[in-house]
Design a protein around this motif. Structure first.
Motif, PDB file in Angstrom:
ATOM      1  N   SER A 220      -8.271   5.148  -6.276  1.00  0.00           N
ATOM      2  CA  SER A 220      -7.959   3.900  -5.568  1.00  0.00           C
ATOM      3  C   SER A 220      -6.900   4.114  -4.494  1.00  0.00           C
ATOM      4  O   SER A 220      -6.942   3.476  -3.430  1.00  0.00           O
ATOM      5  N   GLN A 221      -5.936   5.009  -4.735  1.00  0.00           N
ATOM      6  CA  GLN A 221      -4.932   5.307  -3.713  1.00  0.00           C
ATOM      7  C   GLN A 221      -5.574   5.973  -2.500  1.00  0.00           C
ATOM      8  O   GLN A 221      -5.250   5.656  -1.354  1.00  0.00           O
ATOM      9  N   ILE A 222      -6.484   6.903  -2.756  1.00  0.00           N
ATOM     10  CA  ILE A 222      -7.177   7.592  -1.655  1.00  0.00           C
ATOM     11  C   ILE A 222      -8.012   6.590  -0.868  1.00  0.00           C
ATOM     12  O   ILE A 222      -7.986   6.569   0.370  1.00  0.00           O
ATOM     13  N   ALA A 223      -8.749   5.743  -1.576  1.00  0.00           N
ATOM     14  CA  ALA A 223      -9.607   4.761  -0.917  1.00  0.00           C
ATOM     15  C   ALA A 223      -8.777   3.792  -0.071  1.00  0.00           C
ATOM     16  O   ALA A 223      -9.111   3.510   1.092  1.00  0.00           O
ATOM     17  N   LEU A 224      -7.695   3.282  -0.652  1.00  0.00           N
ATOM     18  CA  LEU A 224      -6.852   2.328   0.068  1.00  0.00           C
ATOM     19  C   LEU A 224      -6.190   2.989   1.276  1.00  0.00           C
ATOM     20  O   LEU A 224      -6.056   2.379   2.336  1.00  0.00           O
ATOM     21  N   SER A 225      -5.797   4.248   1.120  1.00  0.00           N
ATOM     22  CA  SER A 225      -5.187   4.974   2.230  1.00  0.00           C
ATOM     23  C   SER A 225      -6.154   5.106   3.397  1.00  0.00           C
ATOM     24  O   SER A 225      -5.778   4.919   4.563  1.00  0.00           O
ATOM     25  N   CYS A 226      -7.413   5.408   3.071  1.00  0.00           N
ATOM     26  CA  CYS A 226      -8.417   5.562   4.134  1.00  0.00           C
ATOM     27  C   CYS A 226      -8.694   4.232   4.820  1.00  0.00           C
ATOM     28  O   CYS A 226      -8.871   4.181   6.047  1.00  0.00           O
ATOM     29  N   PHE A 227      -8.710   3.137   4.057  1.00  0.00           N
ATOM     30  CA  PHE A 227      -8.914   1.819   4.680  1.00  0.00           C
ATOM     31  C   PHE A 227      -7.678   1.424   5.488  1.00  0.00           C
ATOM     32  O   PHE A 227      -7.787   0.822   6.558  1.00  0.00           O
ATOM     33  N   HIS A 228      -6.523   1.783   4.978  1.00  0.00           N
ATOM     34  CA  HIS A 228      -5.269   1.475   5.689  1.00  0.00           C
ATOM     35  C   HIS A 228      -5.223   2.199   7.023  1.00  0.00           C
ATOM     36  O   HIS A 228      -4.678   1.685   8.014  1.00  0.00           O
ATOM     37  N   ALA A 229      -5.815   3.405   7.077  1.00  0.00           N
ATOM     38  CA  ALA A 229      -5.820   4.179   8.320  1.00  0.00           C
ATOM     39  C   ALA A 229      -6.738   3.562   9.368  1.00  0.00           C
ATOM     40  O   ALA A 229      -6.496   3.699  10.573  1.00  0.00           O
ATOM     41  N   THR A 230      -7.782   2.874   8.921  1.00  0.00           N
ATOM     42  CA  THR A 230      -8.740   2.295   9.866  1.00  0.00           C
ATOM     43  C   THR A 230      -8.433   0.839  10.191  1.00  0.00           C
ATOM     44  O   THR A 230      -8.769   0.356  11.270  1.00  0.00           O
ATOM     45  N   SER A 231      -7.811   0.133   9.250  1.00  0.00           N
ATOM     46  CA  SER A 231      -7.442  -1.272   9.497  1.00  0.00           C
ATOM     47  C   SER A 231      -6.197  -1.605   8.684  1.00  0.00           C
ATOM     48  O   SER A 231      -6.285  -2.072   7.543  1.00  0.00           O
ATOM     49  N   ARG A 232      -5.061  -1.349   9.269  1.00  0.00           N
ATOM     50  CA  ARG A 232      -3.796  -1.570   8.558  1.00  0.00           C
ATOM     51  C   ARG A 232      -3.632  -3.034   8.149  1.00  0.00           C
ATOM     52  O   ARG A 232      -3.204  -3.334   7.033  1.00  0.00           O
ATOM     53  N   THR A 233      -4.023  -3.933   9.037  1.00  0.00           N
ATOM     54  CA  THR A 233      -3.859  -5.364   8.767  1.00  0.00           C
ATOM     55  C   THR A 233      -4.668  -5.793   7.551  1.00  0.00           C
ATOM     56  O   THR A 233      -4.155  -6.458   6.634  1.00  0.00           O
ATOM     57  N   LEU A 234      -5.958  -5.423   7.538  1.00  0.00           N
ATOM     58  CA  LEU A 234      -6.819  -5.798   6.417  1.00  0.00           C
ATOM     59  C   LEU A 234      -6.339  -5.178   5.115  1.00  0.00           C
ATOM     60  O   LEU A 234      -6.336  -5.825   4.071  1.00  0.00           O
ATOM     61  N   ALA A 235      -5.930  -3.925   5.183  1.00  0.00           N
ATOM     62  CA  ALA A 235      -5.469  -3.237   3.970  1.00  0.00           C
ATOM     63  C   ALA A 235      -4.243  -3.933   3.387  1.00  0.00           C
ATOM     64  O   ALA A 235      -4.138  -4.127   2.169  1.00  0.00           O
ATOM     65  N   GLU A 236      -3.312  -4.327   4.237  1.00  0.00           N
ATOM     66  CA  GLU A 236      -2.103  -4.972   3.740  1.00  0.00           C
ATOM     67  C   GLU A 236      -2.381  -6.400   3.270  1.00  0.00           C
ATOM     68  O   GLU A 236      -1.724  -6.893   2.351  1.00  0.00           O
ATOM     69  N   GLN A 237      -3.362  -7.055   3.883  1.00  0.00           N
ATOM     70  CA  GLN A 237      -3.774  -8.364   3.365  1.00  0.00           C
ATOM     71  C   GLN A 237      -4.353  -8.205   1.952  1.00  0.00           C
ATOM     72  O   GLN A 237      -4.104  -9.025   1.069  1.00  0.00           O
ATOM     73  N   TRP A 238      -5.121  -7.157   1.774  1.00  0.00           N
ATOM     74  CA  TRP A 238      -5.708  -6.891   0.448  1.00  0.00           C
ATOM     75  C   TRP A 238      -4.604  -6.587  -0.571  1.00  0.00           C
ATOM     76  O   TRP A 238      -4.648  -7.053  -1.706  1.00  0.00           O
ATOM     77  N   ILE A 239      -3.603  -5.813  -0.151  1.00  0.00           N
ATOM     78  CA  ILE A 239      -2.476  -5.494  -1.033  1.00  0.00           C
ATOM     79  C   ILE A 239      -1.771  -6.768  -1.463  1.00  0.00           C
ATOM     80  O   ILE A 239      -1.449  -6.962  -2.647  1.00  0.00           O
ATOM     81  N   ASP A 240      -1.517  -7.657  -0.513  1.00  0.00           N
ATOM     82  CA  ASP A 240      -0.850  -8.920  -0.838  1.00  0.00           C
ATOM     83  C   ASP A 240      -1.711  -9.782  -1.761  1.00  0.00           C
ATOM     84  O   ASP A 240      -1.204 -10.412  -2.697  1.00  0.00           O
ATOM     85  N   ALA A 241      -3.023  -9.801  -1.492  1.00  0.00           N
ATOM     86  CA  ALA A 241      -3.922 -10.607  -2.317  1.00  0.00           C
ATOM     87  C   ALA A 241      -3.978 -10.105  -3.753  1.00  0.00           C
ATOM     88  O   ALA A 241      -4.133 -10.880  -4.700  1.00  0.00           O
ATOM     89  N   LYS A 242      -3.822  -8.797  -3.898  1.00  0.00           N
ATOM     90  CA  LYS A 242      -3.846  -8.193  -5.235  1.00  0.00           C
ATOM     91  C   LYS A 242      -2.459  -8.144  -5.868  1.00  0.00           C
ATOM     92  O   LYS A 242      -2.297  -7.627  -6.979  1.00  0.00           O
ATOM     93  N   SER A 243      -1.449  -8.653  -5.157  1.00  0.00           N
ATOM     94  CA  SER A 243      -0.066  -8.653  -5.648  1.00  0.00           C
ATOM     95  C   SER A 243       0.424  -7.251  -5.971  1.00  0.00           C
ATOM     96  O   SER A 243       1.164  -7.030  -6.921  1.00  0.00           O
ATOM     97  N   LEU A 244      -0.004  -6.282  -5.164  1.00  0.00           N
ATOM     98  CA  LEU A 244       0.427  -4.904  -5.387  1.00  0.00           C
ATOM     99  C   LEU A 244       1.782  -4.609  -4.759  1.00  0.00           C
ATOM    100  O   LEU A 244       2.335  -3.540  -4.960  1.00  0.00           O
ATOM    101  N   SER A 245       2.274  -5.559  -3.938  1.00  0.00           N
ATOM    102  CA  SER A 245       3.581  -5.316  -3.327  1.00  0.00           C
ATOM    103  C   SER A 245       4.687  -5.328  -4.368  1.00  0.00           C
ATOM    104  O   SER A 245       5.734  -4.733  -4.178  1.00  0.00           O
ATOM    105  N   ASN A 246       4.451  -5.997  -5.506  1.00  0.00           N
ATOM    106  CA  ASN A 246       5.344  -5.911  -6.666  1.00  0.00           C
ATOM    107  C   ASN A 246       6.795  -6.205  -6.316  1.00  0.00           C
ATOM    108  O   ASN A 246       7.689  -5.409  -6.594  1.00  0.00           O
ATOM    109  N   GLY A 247       7.031  -7.307  -5.669  1.00  0.00           N
ATOM    110  CA  GLY A 247       8.397  -7.753  -5.406  1.00  0.00           C
ATOM    111  C   GLY A 247       9.215  -6.815  -4.549  1.00  0.00           C
ATOM    112  O   GLY A 247      10.261  -6.326  -4.946  1.00  0.00           O
ATOM    113  N   GLY A 248       8.718  -6.499  -3.363  1.00  0.00           N
ATOM    114  CA  GLY A 248       9.510  -5.674  -2.456  1.00  0.00           C
ATOM    115  C   GLY A 248       9.234  -4.190  -2.533  1.00  0.00           C
ATOM    116  O   GLY A 248       9.879  -3.413  -1.838  1.00  0.00           O
ATOM    117  N   GLN A 249       8.274  -3.771  -3.386  1.00  0.00           N
ATOM    118  CA  GLN A 249       7.960  -2.357  -3.517  1.00  0.00           C
ATOM    119  C   GLN A 249       6.825  -1.928  -2.592  1.00  0.00           C
ATOM    120  O   GLN A 249       6.264  -0.859  -2.735  1.00  0.00           O
TER     121      GLN A 249
END
Length: 363
Positions: A220-249
């Motif tokens: 999942s880290q590899i997959a997310l990294s590859c998506f982040h490289a092609t669309s940083r905005t979408l990847a970070e929206q997905w991170i926020d939607a999944k609550s992976l930011s974990n309070g500032g992390q």
């Protein structure tokens, strides 16, 4: 299975965290380098002894491969897996699995014992089976020039054994597909633009197979990294939607994604052809003589194997003979109960007693 978080709310362990891949085939970058270096040093010492036994005084003239040189040769044949899978029209699952098998094999073996070409052919053949796309051995080898069935079958069990018979592989391209499906639920979803991003990310995932990424990071880290490289905005929206930011992390996760991107960018390029030719030329002179058919070391090794097999057969035969002598049913004939006489069994009258009974006594 559950795990506790600071002694508070129990959290479920993910399926991946319970997999053999997570438990046995993930390393830190430094641990991976140390593992390869230690294995190389150990094997070179063994090979020096083997060459000395075969031809005394020759080991000092041989230039053995380093751990990095071994890895370069493996990387070359990792790149050839895709070409061969395309020839047979195997699905991507077979290609990705075969590459994983090839990398894992050389974490426990060396190219100076087993050349990557035949190991590559074997891992593809085995991956086709474990991915439910089997192919007959004759059809397989007849479509590969200068290849015999024995080139594959002689190594198949060794490859399976080196994999610890752990055939299931969790792949980044499947994790990427899951992310792509999730992104379709995000606000302002643009299917065409996002699908183009997905395809670009999939290309990066395929490039990551030429690196050590899957031995260090999760799919999942590899997959997310590859998506982040092609669309940083979408990847970070997905991170926020999944609550992976974990309070500032969020920053720590982004650094991991960027490290993976850097690895793909710098390590996924096929090795220089001339460099590989030089390594392969040296490999011909430092291949384990016990693996070279016809050499005195090979013949001596085979004699040792046959002697050990004969010893085991003799031991087994002796165990069978002793077991037969201790057979509890092989009683002495002098103490055996006469045929038809059940008098030795409690509650059953002897034959003579039964014969002496009057008919009236049996009413």
């Amino acid at each position: 299975m559950t795990a506790t978080n600071n002694g508070d709310t129990p959290s479920k362990q993910s399926l991946y965290e319970g997999s053999t891949q997570y438990l046995h085939w993930r390393f830190s970058s430094s641990a991976l380098r140390s593992l390869r270096a230690a294995q190389n040093v150990k094997q070179v010492e063994y090979l020096r002894d083997s060459f000395e036994r075969d031809q005394p005084g020759t080991s000092s003239t041989i230039s053995f491969l380093s751990a990095d040189e071994e890895n370069i040769l493996v990387q070359l044949y990792t790149g050839k897996v895709g070409q061969l899978c395309a020839h047979f029209r195997f699905p991507e699952e077979v290609e990705a699995t075969a590459i994983s098998y090839l990398k894992r094999f050389y974490l426990r073996n060396t190219v100076m014992d087993y050349h990557p070409k035949n190991v590559m052919l074997t891992t593809i053949f085995l991956a086709a089976k474990t991915s439910n796309h089997p192919i007959g051995i004759d059809l397989y080898v007849n479509n590969i020039p200068k290849t015999k069935a024995s080139d594959v079958l002689d190594l198949e069990f060794l490859v399976a054994q080196s994999l610890r018979f752990e055939f299931t592989v969790w792949h980044a391209h499947r994790a990427l597909w899951g992310i792509w499906l999730d992104i379709q639920d995000l606000p302002d979803f643009n299917e065409k633009a996002t699908y183009d991003d997905y395809q670009a990310a999939l290309t990066l995932v395929r490039s990551s197979r030429l690196t050590d990424a899957e031995l260090i990071y999760t799919p999942s880290q590899i997959a997310l990294s590859c998506f982040h490289a092609t669309s940083r905005t979408l990847a970070e929206q997905w991170i926020d939607a999944k609550s992976l930011s974990n309070g500032g992390q969020n920053g720590a996760l982004i650094r991991i994604l960027e490290d993976i991107q850097q690895m793909i960018e710098t390590e996924s390029t096929p090795p220089d052809v001339e460099l590989v030719r030089g390594i392969d030329k040296r490999l011909k002179h430092c291949t384990n003589p016990e693996k070279v058919k016809g050499s005195s070391a090979y013949l001596a090794k085979q004699a040792d194997v046959e002697a050990e097999a004969s010893r085991k057969r003799a031991k087994k035969a002796e165990e069978v003979r002793l077991a037969a002598e201790r057979d509890p049913f092989a009683a002495d004939s002098s103490s055996a109960t006469p045929r038809g006489d059940m008098g030795g069994i409690p509650g059953i009258p002897k034959e003579s007693q039964v014969n002496g009974l009057e008919p009236s006594h049996m009413d």
